[in-house]
Enzyme design. Structure first.
Site, PDB file in Angstrom:
ATOM      1  N   GLY A 159      36.142  49.617  35.507  1.00  0.00           N
ATOM      2  CA  GLY A 159      36.895  50.825  35.821  1.00  0.00           C
ATOM      3  C   GLY A 159      37.968  51.123  34.801  1.00  0.00           C
ATOM      4  O   GLY A 159      37.763  50.953  33.591  1.00  0.00           O
ATOM      5  N   CYS A 160      39.113  51.549  35.287  1.00  0.00           N
ATOM      6  CA  CYS A 160      40.202  51.947  34.390  1.00  0.00           C
ATOM      7  C   CYS A 160      40.655  50.803  33.495  1.00  0.00           C
ATOM      8  O   CYS A 160      41.282  51.030  32.466  1.00  0.00           O
ATOM      9  CB  CYS A 160      41.388  52.453  35.199  1.00  0.00           C
ATOM     10  SG  CYS A 160      41.052  53.944  36.134  1.00  0.00           S
ATOM     11  N   ALA A 161      40.382  49.571  33.900  1.00  0.00           N
ATOM     12  CA  ALA A 161      40.843  48.422  33.112  1.00  0.00           C
ATOM     13  C   ALA A 161      39.923  48.107  31.936  1.00  0.00           C
ATOM     14  O   ALA A 161      40.238  47.244  31.113  1.00  0.00           O
ATOM     15  CB  ALA A 161      40.952  47.187  34.006  1.00  0.00           C
TER      16      ALA A 161
END
Lengths: 368, 89
Positions: free
Chosen positions: A153-155
């Site tokens: 995801g965003c990471a």
């Protein structure tokens, strides 16, 4: 016991992998927030008792506008996962190619120099993966080692860059390209009038970023960015509910808790401190904070967790307002902006950080 | 509180617990803003409006401090809808 730096501290051992350049690409279709809200309002008016309330949530994210993979009028025709994902594959390949070409040009390298290609995304699916398609488009060598990653995801912009840097320690003569393509607009569930969807449809935008990393024994002639001195990943136990996808017949339905800022505020400080302490450092030693542009409240929580002055996250806030949250690509856009600004001086330390589903944090210690 | 107001309060507690994932007891007179930040408050109002088919305005927010205040407001608004889009001919 956590990981510790080898004896001798940061200056010891073989040269570290280095960020040679960051390339970026945005789709040409840009819309201001009110235009996007009006388009969504047509769907929401029959789904929620007070559509104005959803609009208020949409506006609360403090984003001025977003780039979309397709022109706005093309979205009503994407009725279902198949059509949306086909559009994703086409746009992700084009945008990914543009970002990699930009990054290689900035690094003074060519397609034949690439030894590893990492590809991270959480907004679409492709087999063969986008990295394989780009090997053909870009005429990369047949021996390029490819690693597609889905789900951080965003990471993933931070996490992918960290893994690429880690692998370059085993192959210090090699060049790695870590590409993130996120086309969040193509995951929109138009029938979902949930609070999470109202927030995310106001927050997330489309874009691609590529980082060129060189192993410690692989020089380039172009201006060089920071070394990746160390990396750390932290999974927060029993926080799977904080964010993620629910896979439904229509595609990816967003799960996004309003408690993300609280999780960041309470968990990030001790982990950043422990990471820095393992290398004999403290927060005050870090000159450049490169933070994922999660949202206005997430950035505030990140700053509070670390006791940072507002100015420390100004670059992230500016990127959020101008582009929205580009999921995994966001933190790489902020890193690219920092490199372009030329503010960092030799010896400066930076911390690149992103959080994403798990819930988890990815941290990279950078040194110019 | 009336029986209806208590039923509304119970449903608001469920929304807070299950949809906002704010655990623990929530007393009738507890300040909403003491437990929920502005984004969670906005999320609560969004969920309450849709659940009870009511529309709450800025004036309502100023007069609503506690969970009981919100339950009473929603119960009253259910009985006598405020002029709004749905009340127009």
């Amino acid at each position: 016991m956590g990981p510790v730096e080898p004896p001798g501290g940061l200056l010891a051992g073989a040269p570290h992998p280095r960020v040679a350049a960051v390339g970026r690409a945005l789709p040409p279709h840009w819309y201001d927030q009110e235009t996007l809200l009006a388009a969504l309002g047509a769907y929401w008016s029959s789904r929620h008792h007070n559509p104005d309330r959803l609009a208020a949530l949409h506006r609360a994210v403090q984003v001025k506008g977003r780039h979309l993979a397709l022109p706005l009028e093309a979205y009503p025709g994407l009725d279902g996962l198949g059509k949306a994902n086909d559009a994703w594959i086409a746009a992700a390949t084009d945008l990914g190619e543009a970002a990699v070409r930009d990054a290689l040009a900035r690094a003074g390298l060519g397609p034949a120099d690439v030894d590893q290609l990492w590809f991270v995304t959480v907004t679409g699916l492709a087999v063969p993966s986008i990295d394989a398609r780009l090997c053909n488009r870009l005429r990369l060598r047949r021996e390029v080692r490819r690693t597609p990653v889905f789900g951080l995801g965003c990471a993933a912009g931070a996490g992918g860059t960290a893994r690429a840097a880690d692998l370059l320690r085993a192959f210090p003569g090699e060049v790695a390209v870590m590409l993130s393509v996120e086309l969040c607009s193509l995951t929109l569930q138009r029938d979902d009038a949930s609070i999470a969807n109202a927030v995310s449809s106001g927050l997330f935008g489309d874009g691609a970023a590529a980082v060129v990393l060189t192993g410690g024994e692989r020089g380039t002639t172009a201006p060089r960015g920071p070394e990746v001195v160390a990396t750390r990943t932290v999974l927060y136990p029993d926080t799977e509910w904080v964010m993620g996808w629910e896979i439904v017949d229509g595609g990816f339905k967003v799960l996004l808790s309003g408690k993300v800022p609280e999780v960041v505020r309470t968990r990030v400080g001790p982990d950043v401190d422990a990471f820095l302490a393992a290398h004999g450092l403290a927060r005050g030693d870090v000159r450049h904070w490169v933070a994922h542009t999660g949202g206005p409240k997430v950035l505030t929580a990140f700053g509070e967790a670390l006791g940072l002055p507002e100015q420390a996250l100004a670059r992230s806030r500016r990127s959020l307002a101008e582009l929205g949250n580009l999921s995994s690509a966001s933190v790489l856009f902020v890193l690219g902006d920092l490199l372009d600004a030329g503010e960092a001086r030799p010896g400066d330390l930076g911390l690149l950080a992103a959080m994403g589903p798990g819930f988890a944090a990815e941290l990279l210690l950078l040194r110019w | 509180m009336t029986a209806r107001e208590q039923a509304v309060a119970a449903e608001i507690r469920r929304i807070v617990r299950e949809e906002l994932r704010e655990p623990g007891p929530f007393a009738d007179d507890e300040e909403l803003a003491g437990r929920l930040d502005s984004l969670l408050l906005l999320a609560l109002v969004t969920a309450v409006e849709d659940r009870f088919r009511v529309i709450l305005g800025a004036d309502d927010a100023a007069r609503t401090r506690s969970l009981a205040d919100l339950a009473r407001l929603v119960a009253a608004r259910e009985a006598a809808p405020a002029p709004g889009p749905e009340a127009a001919p």
